[in-house]
Design a protein around this motif. Structure first.
Motif, short mmCIF file in Angstrom:
data_model
loop_
_atom_site.label_atom_id
_atom_site.label_comp_id
_atom_site.label_asym_id
_atom_site.label_seq_id
_atom_site.Cartn_x
_atom_site.Cartn_y
_atom_site.Cartn_z
N SER A 311 91.91 -72.20 -54.97
CA SER A 311 90.76 -71.38 -54.57
C SER A 311 89.78 -71.25 -55.73
N ARG A 312 88.50 -71.25 -55.39
CA ARG A 312 87.47 -71.01 -56.41
C ARG A 312 87.22 -69.51 -56.58
N ASP A 313 87.88 -68.70 -55.75
CA ASP A 313 87.71 -67.25 -55.80
C ASP A 313 88.94 -66.58 -56.37
N LEU A 314 88.75 -65.35 -56.83
CA LEU A 314 89.85 -64.47 -57.19
C LEU A 314 89.63 -63.13 -56.49
N GLU A 644 85.76 -74.19 -47.40
CA GLU A 644 84.64 -73.35 -47.83
C GLU A 644 84.51 -73.37 -49.35
N GLY A 645 85.64 -73.28 -50.04
CA GLY A 645 85.61 -73.29 -51.49
C GLY A 645 85.11 -74.60 -52.07
N GLY A 696 81.78 -80.89 -46.96
CA GLY A 696 81.98 -79.50 -46.60
C GLY A 696 80.68 -78.76 -46.38
N ALA A 697 79.70 -78.99 -47.25
CA ALA A 697 78.41 -78.31 -47.11
C ALA A 697 77.70 -78.74 -45.83
N ARG A 733 81.96 -66.83 -46.01
CA ARG A 733 80.68 -66.35 -46.51
C ARG A 733 79.56 -67.36 -46.27
N LEU A 734 79.82 -68.62 -46.54
CA LEU A 734 78.80 -69.64 -46.39
C LEU A 734 78.35 -69.76 -44.94
N LEU A 735 79.29 -69.77 -44.01
CA LEU A 735 78.95 -69.90 -42.60
C LEU A 735 78.18 -68.69 -42.09
N VAL A 736 78.66 -67.49 -42.40
CA VAL A 736 78.01 -66.30 -41.85
C VAL A 736 76.60 -66.15 -42.40
N GLU A 737 76.41 -66.46 -43.68
CA GLU A 737 75.07 -66.34 -44.26
C GLU A 737 74.11 -67.37 -43.67
N ARG A 738 74.58 -68.62 -43.49
CA ARG A 738 73.69 -69.65 -42.94
C ARG A 738 73.39 -69.38 -41.47
N ALA A 739 74.40 -69.00 -40.69
CA ALA A 739 74.17 -68.73 -39.27
C ALA A 739 73.26 -67.52 -39.09
#
Length: 779
Positions: A311-314, A644-645, A696-697, A733-739
């Motif tokens: 994951s790129r997140d923590l 997503e990551g 992915g993008a 996050r990416l999907l919800v922001e773009r949609a």
């Protein structure tokens, strides 16, 4: 909310105050305000909230009621003040009187709250009598929900009943001018709970009083060992986040192969060293709820590779109990702080149960002897920016937020809603109020079912809800559905899974509809007995029409396809290339045996054991597998999270995802989001050497663009401008922001879940809203 203005002269007013007004210092606040204004009267707690009478000069009485809600204590939430003028009694002084038990309980209980600044200062002051006392608290902080056995919230009805206060604590508790006045968990080292360090057998290794036990626990962590820590709502498993061996041992013993561990940092400065925080993240982290906040990992973050391996997140949080503050300060480094359980089990909260279940994981136990009445996991959030401002996106709602109530936009009979299967919650409701329970977990075994039953029964008692109606999912094999059907003598109502998602978001925002909902998740039982999961719904709280769907493909092997995303890659390739037996893509050749690929291709071709699905979650799985990111998963949603990551958020171009208009025999027209062309473009890009970041993008952008266009068309057809985005896929996050951006660019209003998760953690509230709306329509 305030009492009406009164004429000058002496007057007396009786008032009922409702909301979160017990255990939060509201009575002493009313006492101090009355003394300041030289008013007489009294205040008390009862099952319904706070009752009071004030007497004095009319203008001063008016000022009292004007200031009462406006200046309430930080943990209080005043919902209403209903008042009436009564005959003066000649009282010149104001007093706090004993709580009364006169009827069914409807008083609201406060969630557990992080240590306040005043208590933290005392905790760290060597001159204070509570120096390094791990159970320090006051009316502004400390345990609430996890220790409450009943209401009104008084000490005899909490797990602190067994601890008799010493003279000094009793003096604080009885002094209305003290910030510990009627702080029900009030205690000190002389009279309150203690903490000790013990081994797996429960034997105390000889570490003396509480301060030494915490220091010894810190030394255990520094030595690279795993520690079980009893927190507010249950046990954590902890180790140093920078110790590779300790993290590896914890992951192996807990049977948690890949899922990221949460981290606890001493303060915001330490958190900033690990993750990129925006202002909204920092506000969430430092709020009194103290959730885990998911944010992008910094490249230099000093954490072991095993903390979040793919994951790129923590996920980070700050200390929320005195014990956590002491432990983090003594260690001087961030700690892994993960739920105290073995995978798929509820969090341990009883001491004997913890030693039995965690004895094979933890080297030592840091145990406090204040009992926990109701277990609660840590809450999890992330910030999203679907517009110009960031807003919280709830992933898991539990400690710090539960049992705060939510309004219902329709009147409800007493009811229980049983939720779904994954990320299980329940909900009780009556009149225009609902209470969603804490996160239970995935309802797949006896242990989680028992936790579900205990929690639901506790809420029914706590909020005096004797259900006349019970709502459940349509899936007949969910344990939550079976539990609902076993409740004899109660009217039952089935609610379709994705309708519940739509209704939960509408009701949370005080709306009844109509709206268009893009509801994307892993799976939900459809009325047509297929597996839904990529749905466009047009509806309100009572009913819905399915007006769009993701192109349906086979789910080869049923649940096996959920665990092995390569199966969905096979199914989508077959659909994308007109049913031809697909060749195994290059990215899967090292992960899947050719014979298994051939066998699954046959399942897709014949449909044997392979129901149709419109699942958006499974589409994400397919693309992740084609990119070589994840052929098999170890936890729900893993492949989608890793896709997503991997996606490059800077890329703005999108794959094609056409919209098709079709109608079945006797069925209304529906829009098909045709991802077959999308998959063909994915394969082409990968064959030409495109990276997972690029693929992915473009895939995220394709789904966002198609969703916005399809919802806009349906809004035009239905004459509405409101669009709901919900379901577990919209944790992305990416999907919800773009949609959301695509929808607002078209002049549409986007509504997202904020106080409840978009995933199945919000299903029970949606079921309650649907059941209440249908019952209201009958009356």
């Amino acid at each position: 909310m305030a009492a009406p203005a009164r004429t000058t002269g002496r007057t007396r007013v009786k008032a009922r105050v409702t909301g979160v007004v017990q255990g939060v210092g509201f009575r002493p606040y009313a006492f101090r305000l009355a003394h300041e204004l030289r008013l007489g009267g009294w205040v008390l707690n009862d099952e319904r909230g706070v009752e009071l009478e004030v007497e004095g000069e009319g203008t001063r009485v008016d000022e009292f009621f004007a200031r009462l809600p406006a200046e309430a204590p930080p943990l209080a939430s005043v919902e209403s003040i209903v008042s009436e003028t009564v005959a003066p009694a000649g009282e010149r002084s104001f007093r706090i009187v004993a709580s009364e038990h006169r009827g069914e309980p409807v008083a609201l209980v406060s969630p557990d709250t992080a240590t306040c600044d005043a208590c933290l200062a005392e905790l760290l002051d060597p001159a204070d009598r509570r120096y390094r006392y791990p159970f320090i608290n006051c009316t502004d902080c400390g345990p609430r929900f996890t220790i409450v056995r009943g209401v009104p919230y008084d000490r005899p009805l909490t797990t602190m009943a067994e601890f008799e206060m010493c003279d000094r604590c009793r003096a604080e508790y009885e002094d209305p001018h003290d910030r510990r006045f009627h702080a029900q968990p009030n205690a000190c080292p002389e009279c309150g709970p203690q903490v000790r360090l013990c081994d797996r057998s429960g034997t105390d290794p000889g570490v003396g009083r509480h301060a030494d036990a915490v220091a010894a626990a810190a030394a255990t962590l520094d030595a690279g060992r795993v520690l079980a820590v009893k927190g507010l709502g249950g046990y954590h498993l902890a180790c140093r986040a920078d110790h590779e061996g300790a993290v590896r041992a914890l992951r192996s013993r807990k049977h948690r192969e890949d899922k990221p561990f949460a981290l606890m940092c001493a303060d915001l400065a330490a958190a900033r060293e690990l993750v990129e925080l925006i202002a909204a993240d920092e506000e969430l982290l430092s709020g009194r709820e103290r959730p885990i906040v998911i944010a992008h990992r910094r490249p230099w973050a000093n954490v072991a590779s095993g903390v979040a391996p793919f994951s790129r997140d923590l996920g980070v949080m700050l200390p929320y109990s005195p014990l956590h503050h002491l432990l983090l300060r003594d260690v001087g480094a961030p700690l892994v702080m993960t739920s105290g359980n073995v995978s798929d089990e509820p969090i341990a909260y009883g001491d004997d149960d913890a030693r039995a279940r965690l004895g094979g994981i933890a080297n030592a136990f840091l145990v406090g002897d204040r009992p926990i009445h109701m277990r609660t996991d840590d809450s999890v959030l992330r910030s999203v920016a679907p517009g110009l401002r960031s807003q919280p996106l709830m992933i898991r709602r539990s400690r710090g937020y539960v049992p705060a109530g939510l309004d219902l936009p329709v009147r409800s009979p007493p009811l229980l809603a049983c939720g779904a299967e994954l990320k299980s919650t329940f909900c009780v409701a009556k009149e225009e109020r609902a209470w969603v329970g804490h996160h239970i977990g995935d309802l797949k075994n006896w242990e989680t079912l028992r936790s579900f039953r205990e929690g639901a029964e506790h809420f029914e008692r706590l909020f005096a809800v004797e259900p006349l109606l019970i709502a459940h999912d349509l899936h007949p094999d969910y344990l939550s559905t079976r539990y609902a059907l076993e409740r004899d003598g109660i009217e039952q109502v089935g609610v379709q899974h994705h309708h519940a998602h739509l209704a939960a978001c509408l009701a949370e925002h005080g709306e009844t509809g109509p709206a268009i909902g893009a509801i994307y998740d892993g799976s939900g039982y459809g009325p047509d007995s297929t597996v839904w999961g990529g749905e466009l719904l047009a509806g309100d709280l009572r009913s819905f029409d399915r007006v769009g769907l993701l192109f349906p493909v086979r789910l080869p092997g049923g649940d096996a396809a959920v665990r092995e995303p390569w199966r969905m890659a096979c199914a989508w390739l077959a659909a994308a290339f007109d049913g031809e037996a697909p060749q195994m893509p290059r990215g899967l050749r090292d992960a899947v045996e050719p014979a298994r690929w051939a066998a699954v291709s046959e399942l897709v071709s014949t449909g044997a054991g392979s129901p149709l699905t419109t699942s958006a979650g499974r589409l994400f799985d397919a693309v992740a597998a084609l990119c070589g990111l994840r052929a098999a998963v170890n936890y729900e949603g893993q492949a989608a999270a890793e896709l997503e990551g991997a996606a490059d958020p800077q890329l703005g171009d999108a794959y094609p995802m056409p919209l098709l208009g079709v109608a079945g025999p006797g069925q209304p027209a529906a829009t098909i989001l045709d991802a077959r062309e999308t998959l063909r473009a994915v394969v082409s890009d990968l064959d030409h050497g495109a990276s997972p970041a690029e693929v992915g993008a473009r895939f995220h952008n394709a789904l966002a663009v198609a969703t916005a266009e399809a919802c806009a068309r349906e809004c035009d057809r239905r004459g509405t401008s409101t669009v709901v985005l919900s379901g577990g896929v919209f944790q992305n996050r990416l999907l919800v922001e773009r949609a959301a951006s695509g929808l607002t660019d078209r002049g549409l209003r986007v509504v997202l879940p904020t106080r409840l998760p978009p995933n199945d953690g919000g299903i029970s509230y949606g079921q309650a809203a649907v059941a209440a709306a249908r019952k209201d329509a009958e009356s």
